[in-house]
Design a protein around this motif. Structure first.
Motif, PDB file in Angstrom:
ATOM      1  N   GLY A   1      51.319  51.940  42.017  1.00 55.13           N
ATOM      2  CA  GLY A   1      51.213  52.535  43.339  1.00 55.13           C
ATOM      3  C   GLY A   1      51.013  51.495  44.425  1.00 55.13           C
ATOM      4  N   ARG A   2      51.477  51.801  45.622  1.00 55.38           N
ATOM      5  CA  ARG A   2      51.393  50.851  46.725  1.00 55.38           C
ATOM      6  C   ARG A   2      49.958  50.582  47.157  1.00 55.38           C
ATOM      7  NH1 ARG A   2      55.410  53.409  51.041  1.00 55.38           N
ATOM      8  NH2 ARG A   2      54.411  55.288  50.198  1.00 55.38           N
ATOM      9  N   ALA A   3      49.104  51.610  47.116  1.00 58.23           N
ATOM     10  CA  ALA A   3      47.717  51.411  47.531  1.00 58.23           C
ATOM     11  C   ALA A   3      47.041  50.357  46.663  1.00 58.23           C
ATOM     12  CB  ALA A   3      46.948  52.730  47.446  1.00 58.23           C
ATOM     13  N   PHE A   4      47.323  50.393  45.369  1.00 57.86           N
ATOM     14  CA  PHE A   4      46.758  49.386  44.478  1.00 57.86           C
ATOM     15  C   PHE A   4      47.384  48.027  44.734  1.00 57.86           C
ATOM     16  CE2 PHE A   4      47.600  46.845  40.699  1.00 57.86           C
ATOM     17  CZ  PHE A   4      46.311  46.558  40.270  1.00 57.86           C
ATOM     18  N   ALA A   5      48.708  47.962  44.823  1.00 60.04           N
ATOM     19  CA  ALA A   5      49.415  46.686  44.879  1.00 60.04           C
ATOM     20  C   ALA A   5      48.968  45.842  46.068  1.00 60.04           C
ATOM     21  CB  ALA A   5      50.925  46.919  44.927  1.00 60.04           C
ATOM     22  N   TRP A   6      48.880  46.434  47.244  1.00 56.70           N
ATOM     23  CA  TRP A   6      48.539  45.649  48.420  1.00 56.70           C
ATOM     24  C   TRP A   6      47.089  45.183  48.385  1.00 56.70           C
ATOM     25  CZ3 TRP A   6      52.265  43.506  50.735  1.00 56.70           C
ATOM     26  CH2 TRP A   6      53.489  44.147  50.877  1.00 56.70           C
ATOM     27  N   ARG A   7      46.174  46.061  47.988  1.00 58.59           N
ATOM     28  CA  ARG A   7      44.775  45.660  47.903  1.00 58.59           C
ATOM     29  C   ARG A   7      44.571  44.594  46.834  1.00 58.59           C
ATOM     30  NH1 ARG A   7      44.359  51.277  49.101  1.00 58.59           N
ATOM     31  NH2 ARG A   7      42.960  51.709  50.858  1.00 58.59           N
ATOM     32  N   PHE A   8      45.125  44.823  45.661  1.00 62.89           N
ATOM     33  CA  PHE A   8      44.919  43.916  44.550  1.00 62.89           C
ATOM     34  C   PHE A   8      45.570  42.566  44.821  1.00 62.89           C
ATOM     35  CE2 PHE A   8      45.685  42.331  40.203  1.00 62.89           C
ATOM     36  CZ  PHE A   8      44.402  42.468  39.679  1.00 62.89           C
ATOM     37  N   SER A   9      46.766  42.571  45.371  1.00 61.34           N
ATOM     38  CA  SER A   9      47.475  41.322  45.644  1.00 61.34           C
ATOM     39  C   SER A   9      46.756  40.503  46.705  1.00 61.34           C
ATOM     40  CB  SER A   9      48.915  41.607  46.078  1.00 61.34           C
ATOM     41  OG  SER A   9      49.640  42.242  45.045  1.00 61.34           O
ATOM     42  N   THR A  10      46.280  41.162  47.764  1.00 60.48           N
ATOM     43  CA  THR A  10      45.571  40.438  48.825  1.00 60.48           C
ATOM     44  C   THR A  10      44.303  39.793  48.287  1.00 60.48           C
ATOM     45  OG1 THR A  10      46.438  41.984  50.478  1.00 60.48           O
ATOM     46  CG2 THR A  10      44.513  40.664  51.084  1.00 60.48           C
ATOM     47  N   ALA A  11      43.523  40.550  47.523  1.00 58.15           N
ATOM     48  CA  ALA A  11      42.292  39.997  46.961  1.00 58.15           C
ATOM     49  C   ALA A  11      42.596  38.868  45.979  1.00 58.15           C
ATOM     50  CB  ALA A  11      41.492  41.101  46.268  1.00 58.15           C
ATOM     51  N   THR A  12      43.657  39.011  45.207  1.00 61.22           N
ATOM     52  CA  THR A  12      44.007  37.975  44.237  1.00 61.22           C
ATOM     53  C   THR A  12      44.362  36.671  44.927  1.00 61.22           C
ATOM     54  OG1 THR A  12      44.826  39.637  42.676  1.00 61.22           O
ATOM     55  CG2 THR A  12      45.550  37.373  42.334  1.00 61.22           C
ATOM     56  N   VAL A  13      45.084  36.743  46.038  1.00 57.22           N
ATOM     57  CA  VAL A  13      45.442  35.531  46.778  1.00 57.22           C
ATOM     58  C   VAL A  13      44.180  34.811  47.252  1.00 57.22           C
ATOM     59  CG1 VAL A  13      46.514  34.666  48.884  1.00 57.22           C
ATOM     60  CG2 VAL A  13      47.707  36.341  47.483  1.00 57.22           C
ATOM     61  N   VAL A  14      43.236  35.541  47.799  1.00 62.19           N
ATOM     62  CA  VAL A  14      42.005  34.930  48.306  1.00 62.19           C
ATOM     63  C   VAL A  14      41.232  34.263  47.168  1.00 62.19           C
ATOM     64  CG1 VAL A  14      39.789  35.390  49.412  1.00 62.19           C
ATOM     65  CG2 VAL A  14      41.852  36.541  50.237  1.00 62.19           C
ATOM     66  N   VAL A  15      41.073  34.971  46.059  1.00 64.28           N
ATOM     67  CA  VAL A  15      40.324  34.425  44.924  1.00 64.28           C
ATOM     68  C   VAL A  15      41.053  33.229  44.323  1.00 64.28           C
ATOM     69  CG1 VAL A  15      39.455  34.936  42.607  1.00 64.28           C
ATOM     70  CG2 VAL A  15      39.209  36.625  44.429  1.00 64.28           C
ATOM     71  N   ALA A  16      42.376  33.321  44.203  1.00 69.57           N
ATOM     72  CA  ALA A  16      43.147  32.231  43.600  1.00 69.57           C
ATOM     73  C   ALA A  16      43.096  30.968  44.446  1.00 69.57           C
ATOM     74  CB  ALA A  16      44.598  32.667  43.387  1.00 69.57           C
ATOM     75  N   VAL A  17      43.184  31.114  45.763  1.00 71.19           N
ATOM     76  CA  VAL A  17      43.094  29.948  46.640  1.00 71.19           C
ATOM     77  C   VAL A  17      41.715  29.299  46.540  1.00 71.19           C
ATOM     78  CG1 VAL A  17      43.087  29.190  49.047  1.00 71.19           C
ATOM     79  CG2 VAL A  17      44.881  30.714  48.221  1.00 71.19           C
ATOM     80  N   ALA A  18      40.661  30.127  46.528  1.00 70.72           N
ATOM     81  CA  ALA A  18      39.308  29.584  46.401  1.00 70.72           C
ATOM     82  C   ALA A  18      39.120  28.868  45.057  1.00 70.72           C
ATOM     83  CB  ALA A  18      38.291  30.722  46.555  1.00 70.72           C
ATOM     84  N   ALA A  19      39.617  29.488  43.979  1.00 72.38           N
ATOM     85  CA  ALA A  19      39.494  28.854  42.649  1.00 72.38           C
ATOM     86  C   ALA A  19      40.276  27.561  42.599  1.00 72.38           C
ATOM     87  CB  ALA A  19      39.980  29.825  41.573  1.00 72.38           C
ATOM     88  N   SER A  20      41.439  27.531  43.217  1.00 69.95           N
ATOM     89  CA  SER A  20      42.257  26.305  43.232  1.00 69.95           C
ATOM     90  C   SER A  20      41.569  25.211  44.016  1.00 69.95           C
ATOM     91  CB  SER A  20      43.631  26.608  43.828  1.00 69.95           C
ATOM     92  OG  SER A  20      44.310  27.581  43.084  1.00 69.95           O
ATOM     93  N   ALA A  21      41.001  25.560  45.155  1.00 70.23           N
ATOM     94  CA  ALA A  21      40.331  24.545  45.977  1.00 70.23           C
ATOM     95  C   ALA A  21      39.119  23.973  45.260  1.00 70.23           C
ATOM     96  CB  ALA A  21      39.926  25.165  47.314  1.00 70.23           C
ATOM     97  N   LEU A  22      38.327  24.831  44.616  1.00 65.67           N
ATOM     98  CA  LEU A  22      37.139  24.354  43.927  1.00 65.67           C
ATOM     99  C   LEU A  22      37.505  23.527  42.687  1.00 65.67           C
ATOM    100  CD1 LEU A  22      34.883  27.546  44.131  1.00 65.67           C
ATOM    101  CD2 LEU A  22      34.641  25.405  45.417  1.00 65.67           C
ATOM    102  N   THR A  23      38.430  24.050  41.879  1.00 69.12           N
ATOM    103  CA  THR A  23      38.824  23.331  40.663  1.00 69.12           C
ATOM    104  C   THR A  23      39.553  22.044  41.000  1.00 69.12           C
ATOM    105  OG1 THR A  23      39.062  25.477  39.548  1.00 69.12           O
ATOM    106  CG2 THR A  23      40.032  23.555  38.458  1.00 69.12           C
ATOM    107  N   GLY A  24      40.490  22.113  41.951  1.00 66.02           N
ATOM    108  CA  GLY A  24      41.224  20.922  42.335  1.00 66.02           C
ATOM    109  C   GLY A  24      40.332  19.860  42.959  1.00 66.02           C
ATOM    110  N   GLY A  25      39.341  20.318  43.739  1.00 63.70           N
ATOM    111  CA  GLY A  25      38.424  19.360  44.346  1.00 63.70           C
ATOM    112  C   GLY A  25      37.613  18.562  43.331  1.00 63.70           C
ATOM    113  N   VAL A  26      37.354  19.175  42.171  1.00 63.77           N
ATOM    114  CA  VAL A  26      36.583  18.512  41.137  1.00 63.77           C
ATOM    115  C   VAL A  26      37.461  17.676  40.207  1.00 63.77           C
ATOM    116  CG1 VAL A  26      35.102  18.868  39.117  1.00 63.77           C
ATOM    117  CG2 VAL A  26      34.758  20.246  41.192  1.00 63.77           C
ATOM    118  N   LEU A  27      38.594  18.242  39.780  1.00 66.81           N
ATOM    119  CA  LEU A  27      39.420  17.593  38.764  1.00 66.81           C
ATOM    120  C   LEU A  27      40.537  16.726  39.335  1.00 66.81           C
ATOM    121  CD1 LEU A  27      39.815  20.480  36.134  1.00 66.81           C
ATOM    122  CD2 LEU A  27      38.168  18.593  36.157  1.00 66.81           C
ATOM    123  N   LEU A  28      40.995  17.026  40.541  1.00 71.75           N
ATOM    124  CA  LEU A  28      42.132  16.290  41.091  1.00 71.75           C
ATOM    125  C   LEU A  28      41.714  15.353  42.217  1.00 71.75           C
ATOM    126  CD1 LEU A  28      44.711  19.259  41.175  1.00 71.75           C
ATOM    127  CD2 LEU A  28      44.353  17.567  39.371  1.00 71.75           C
TER     128      LEU A  28
END
Length: 340
Positions: free
Chosen positions: A313-340
């Motif tokens: 459903g669209r209600a799920f897709a937009w909410r879930f995708s938006t939250a996933t982008v925010v979490v993924a960017v934060a995880a990438s910045a934190l992990t990359g800052g330590v390991l890269l």
């Protein structure tokens, strides 16, 4: 050939009320019609306004994305149909921890065993939910499977030779994102946001398992195939419309480069088995920005948003995708800052 009305009747659970059959039927017809229309348009190369270099490039990218993703979509729908017809209904609920909070990281780690891309994970996650798996655990699997399976990690190691830190950073950031998103769904998710497609929910006594497998596969493939084509069309449009100079304009700023490659991963919709080679070619961007490209791409892109919208459903897709982008960017910045 199975008629659409026969297909829907064959896959909708017998207990489902008749009023819910129409949306499922409409989705199947719409997805199949969209795929057919795109196929017709892509063959009209003799039409004058479709014979220019811009359209030729658009058609090439669109077909490349579709052909690249199609084998994994087939893999996912085959697995979905097999789970639906042959796997005991209580298997997954017995294997996973009873606590939903513990089931989330276990399901996320289990994504390492499926060598497929995001197109395969959506129908499989839908089948898991239909078999009694808590949605939070199914979504953790949906996010992790395309990002941490052995094929993807091997491709990343090949694309970044002599840089094992990039492989480790991708694994850790992807696992962290999948687990956090699963826990967020447990905390904030609402049942009305999640409306899985009405389809057969397991083996019925007295029915042929192979027939149920065939009908379930046909339904999933028609249902997801049209949305895959629509996502490929959107990604191809971006590839053709945005000039290369725009890429260079963002590479100088550390934070803008992260945000830009995040957006690029969403619209390019590169299959997770190939995205490491695209990231390795973006040499003007920082390692953290390229890590964000690798983490976000398998979890959120245009074709995946389309597949999720068509399945849950669209209600799920937009909410879930938006939250996933925010979490993924934060995880990438934190992990990359330590390991890269």
């Amino acid at each position: 050939m199975v008629r659409t009305d026969e297909l829907v009747d064959g896959v909708v659970a017998t207990a489902a009320p008749p009023a819910r059959r129409l949306p499922a039927q409409s989705v199947v017809i719409g997805a199949a019609t969209a795929a057919a229309l795109v196929a017709v348009v892509l063959t009209l190369t003799q039409t004058r306004w479709l014979s220019g270099p811009a359209f030729a490039a658009w058609r090439t990218v669109c077909l490349a994305i579709t052909v690249q993703a199609l084998p994994f979509l087939i893999l996912g729908t085959v697995l979905s149909g097999a789970i639906n017809a042959f796997v005991p209904a209580d298997l997954f609920t017995r294997v996973l921890p009873r606590s939903p909070a513990l089931a989330v990281p276990v399901a996320g780690a289990a994504g390492a065993v499926l060598p497929g891309c995001e197109c395969a994970s959506v129908p499989v996650a839908n089948s898991l939910i239909r078999r009694g798996v808590t949605p939070a655990a199914a979504f953790a699997f949906l996010l992790s499977a395309p990002a941490i399976n052995p094929v993807v990690l091997t491709a990343t190691a090949v694309a970044f030779p002599g840089n094992p830190a990039m492989v480790a950073a991708r694994l850790l950031a992807s696992l962290a994102t999948a687990a956090v998103m699963g826990w967020l769904w447990l905390w904030l998710g609402r049942e009305e946001w999640l409306r899985p497609a009405v389809r057969h929910g397991g083996h019925h006594a007295g029915h042929s398992r192979w027939r149920e497998f065939r009908l379930g596969f046909q339904y999933d493939f028609l249902h997801a195939g049209g949305f895959l084509v629509l996502g490929a069309m959107a990604a191809a449009t971006f590839n053709v419309a945005v000039p290369r100079a725009v890429l260079d304009a963002f590479s100088g700023s550390p934070w803008l480069s992260v945000l830009f490659l995040t957006g690029l991963a969403i619209v390019l919709a590169v299959c997770s088995e190939a995205d490491a080679f695209v990231a390795a070619s973006l040499t003007g961007f920082s390692p953290v920005a390229r890590l964000a490209f690798l983490v976000v791409g398998p979890m959120v892109d245009l074709k995946l948003i389309s597949l999720q919208a068509g399945t849950f459903g669209r209600a799920f897709a937009w909410r879930f995708s938006t939250a996933t982008v925010v979490v993924a960017v934060a995880a990438s910045a934190l992990t990359g800052g330590v390991l890269l």
